[in-house]
Design a protein around this motif. Structure first.
Motif, short mmCIF file in Angstrom:
data_model
loop_
_atom_site.label_atom_id
_atom_site.label_comp_id
_atom_site.label_asym_id
_atom_site.label_seq_id
_atom_site.Cartn_x
_atom_site.Cartn_y
_atom_site.Cartn_z
N TYR A 1 2.26 8.42 4.07
CA TYR A 1 2.82 8.71 5.26
C TYR A 1 1.74 8.18 6.57
N LYS A 2 0.42 8.12 5.90
CA LYS A 2 -0.52 7.74 7.29
C LYS A 2 -0.27 6.16 7.38
N LEU A 3 0.12 5.50 6.26
CA LEU A 3 0.07 4.05 6.33
C LEU A 3 1.34 3.86 7.15
N LEU A 4 2.75 4.36 6.89
CA LEU A 4 3.82 4.38 7.86
C LEU A 4 3.60 4.42 9.26
N GLU A 5 2.50 5.68 9.57
CA GLU A 5 2.28 5.70 10.79
C GLU A 5 1.39 4.72 11.50
N GLN A 6 0.54 4.00 10.59
CA GLN A 6 -0.32 3.02 10.83
C GLN A 6 0.53 1.53 11.37
N ILE B 1 9.19 10.20 1.60
CA ILE B 1 7.58 10.57 2.16
C ILE B 1 7.76 11.38 3.10
N HIS B 2 8.70 11.35 3.85
CA HIS B 2 8.83 12.31 5.18
C HIS B 2 9.07 13.47 4.57
N ALA B 3 10.00 13.73 3.77
CA ALA B 3 10.26 15.15 3.26
C ALA B 3 9.13 15.64 2.43
N MET B 4 8.48 14.82 1.94
CA MET B 4 7.14 15.71 1.26
C MET B 4 6.22 16.11 2.11
N VAL B 5 6.00 15.57 3.10
CA VAL B 5 4.93 15.85 3.92
C VAL B 5 5.60 16.76 5.21
N GLY B 6 6.92 17.06 5.24
CA GLY B 6 7.59 17.96 6.09
C GLY B 6 7.52 17.42 7.48
N MET B 7 7.76 16.05 7.64
CA MET B 7 7.95 15.19 8.81
C MET B 7 9.48 14.86 8.96
N PRO B 8 9.88 14.92 10.18
CA PRO B 8 11.37 14.51 10.42
C PRO B 8 11.12 12.95 10.57
N MET B 9 12.45 12.57 10.22
CA MET B 9 12.64 10.97 9.98
C MET B 9 12.82 10.38 11.55
N PRO B 10 11.91 9.46 11.98
CA PRO B 10 12.10 8.75 13.55
C PRO B 10 13.51 8.18 13.70
N THR B 11 13.89 8.07 14.75
CA THR B 11 15.22 7.33 15.16
C THR B 11 15.16 5.97 14.77
N MET C 1 0.86 -1.08 -0.05
CA MET C 1 0.03 0.03 -0.12
C MET C 1 0.80 1.09 0.08
N VAL C 2 1.87 1.28 0.80
CA VAL C 2 2.81 2.48 0.91
C VAL C 2 3.31 2.62 -0.49
N GLU C 3 4.05 1.58 -0.99
CA GLU C 3 4.69 1.64 -2.42
C GLU C 3 3.61 2.33 -3.39
N TYR C 4 2.40 1.77 -3.66
CA TYR C 4 1.54 2.30 -4.31
C TYR C 4 1.18 3.81 -4.41
N TRP C 5 0.92 4.12 -3.18
CA TRP C 5 0.63 5.54 -2.98
C TRP C 5 1.95 6.39 -3.30
N TYR C 6 2.98 5.94 -2.74
CA TYR C 6 4.16 6.72 -3.38
C TYR C 6 4.61 6.85 -4.58
N GLN C 7 4.04 5.86 -5.44
CA GLN C 7 4.34 5.91 -6.94
C GLN C 7 3.03 6.82 -7.53
N GLN C 8 2.17 6.85 -6.90
CA GLN C 8 0.97 7.71 -7.23
C GLN C 8 1.40 9.17 -6.87
N GLU C 9 2.42 9.28 -6.25
CA GLU C 9 2.78 10.50 -5.60
C GLU C 9 2.12 11.27 -4.79
N ASN C 10 1.35 10.48 -3.79
CA ASN C 10 0.24 10.67 -2.89
C ASN C 10 1.25 10.52 -1.49
N ALA C 11 2.09 11.53 -1.12
CA ALA C 11 2.76 11.23 0.18
C ALA C 11 2.03 11.26 1.48
N VAL C 12 0.80 12.05 1.34
CA VAL C 12 0.07 12.15 2.54
C VAL C 12 -0.67 10.69 2.95
N GLU C 13 -1.28 9.92 1.94
CA GLU C 13 -1.80 8.46 2.15
C GLU C 13 -0.65 7.63 2.54
#
Length: 406
Positions: A337-342, A362-372, A323-335
């Motif tokens: 990122y939501k899946l990464l958080e899930q 994905i984190h860069a496109m939504v403006g969120m820092p990378m987690p440790t 799912m993450v790879e699909y939305w990334y390829q669709q350039e929908n970083a918001v979706e």
């Protein structure tokens, strides 16, 4: 002496008497031996403590000679601490049990030559007694760590299972496989298959084939099903190859249905459930390009139904990854990122499933820092090579000959 050794026995004896008078006892004893006067040669060795010459005499003494003379030599060697030679002389005297006792008592290593000498010829005694001697030799060899020699003697005694146990201790895979193939014994087949599973079978198709063959010939349907289940798990954990895992699970189910054990039915139900989940996942992977909405719905259903990765046959992280790879390829970083958080909320480590560079994007496109947690993410060439590793068993899990036999 050199001339005498090239002459007749009578000349050897005359020369021996002359040398004996001159005090050359070692040469004299040798010529007495060559001339046929063994008792005289042995007596000289005893008197002059000629261990080397007596050892040569002992080597030249043939089975079937005078047992009394053999035992005299054995007693002499024993009294002077030459236990290996004492054992050999005791064997030559035909006292196999006593020779074994001496070998054990004085820790004399038994090599193959000595073991063969200890082995009574066929017909020399009743078979049960001969088999008892053979097993005694095998047990001594086993205690000394001579596993292959022990296996040989157990086999000659008709004890195939004991032979296999000894051979397994040797760790010689080729000999284990060969012995199993000629043993025609169900218990041996089962032992061999269990042993081969401890080896690196998933990278060696020949070992895998032997495991399947031996379990099949042993009629061990439950064990064969468990092996295929292990194959499926490795395909998922190491190669993320769910298509191959599905094939292995179907084989496991097939053999569980052939089993008569009480546990087989419950296990078959569990495997059937895994097959259905894996089939759904494989179908979703195949449809994600052509029918993305339906594929995503199937993935969402899988996330709801999977409680335990090990029980479901599909890892939650792999479902999220699609799912993450699909939305990334669709350039929908918001979706994406939501899946990464899930994933993180569900306690799933992102790093093993989603490419590190993709996560950073994905984190860069939504403006969120990378987690440790992403430190050391698998974005190196080594990780990519490992992910691209292909399974070596190109012919799949089912061998035609085995299938026909089953």
């Amino acid at each position: 002496m050199n001339l005498a050794l090239k002459s007749t026995p009578s000349v050897m004896i005359n020369a021996a008497e002359y040398l004996d008078e001159k005090g050359a006892h070692e040469k004299a004893a040798t010529l007495y031996m060559k001339g046929g006067k063994l008792s005289k040669a042995v007596d000289m060795c005893f008197a002059a403590q000629l261990f080397d010459v007596l050892g040569q005499i002992a080597d030249d003494l043939s089975a079937g000679g005078d047992p009394v003379l053999f035992m005299r030599c054995a007693e002499f060697f024993m009294s002077n601490g030459h236990y290996d030679k004492a054992v050999k002389m005791t064997v030559a005297a035909g006292r196999h049990t006593q020779a074994l006792e001496l070998a054990v008592q004085h820790e004399v290593p038994i090599d193959e030559e000595m073991a063969e000498a200890m082995t009574p010829p066929k017909g020399s005694m009743p078979d049960p007694e001969r088999n008892t001697v053979l097993q005694q030799i095998a047990k001594v060899a086993k205690r000394q760590g001579a596993w292959q020699l022990a296996a040989k003697k157990f086999t000659q005694a008709g004890e195939k299972v004991k032979a296999m146990k000894a051979l397994l201790r040797s760790g010689d895979r080729e000999k284990i496989v060969f012995f199993t193939g000629v043993s025609r014994n169900k218990e041996v087949y089962l032992m061999a298959a269990n042993y081969l599973q401890t080896l690196d079978w998933h990278t060696n198709p020949e070992i895998m084939k032997n495991i399947i063959t031996f379990y099949t010939k042993a009629g061990a349907m439950d064990s064969l099903a468990m092996f295929y289940e292990s194959c499926a798990q490795i395909e998922v954990d190491e190669f993320r190859n769910y298509e191959q895992a599905l094939q292995a699970l179907n084989e496991a189910l097939k053999y569980l249905k052939k089993s008569n054990s009480e546990e087989a039915q419950a296990k078959a139900t569990q495997i059937q459930s895994q097959i259905e989940i894996v089939e759904t996942f494989v179908a979703a992977k195949a449809m994600v390009i052509s029918q993305p909405q339906q594929a995503l719905q199937m993935c969402e259903q899988l996330l709801l139904s999977i409680v335990d990765d090990s029980q479901s046959g599909v890892r939650v992280g792999d479902v999220f990854a699609i799912m993450v790879e699909y939305w990334y390829q669709q350039e929908n970083a918001v979706e994406a990122y939501k899946l990464l958080e899930q994933m993180r909320a569900r306690g799933v480590d992102v790093a093993p499933y989603v490419d590190g560079r993709m996560v950073e994007d994905i984190h860069a496109m939504v403006g969120m820092p990378m987690p440790t947690e992403m430190a050391g993410a698998p974005d190196s060439p080594e990780y990519g090579a490992a992910q691209a590793q292909q399974y070596t068993a190109q012919e799949g899990y089912v061998d035609d000959e085995i299938e026909e036999e089953v």
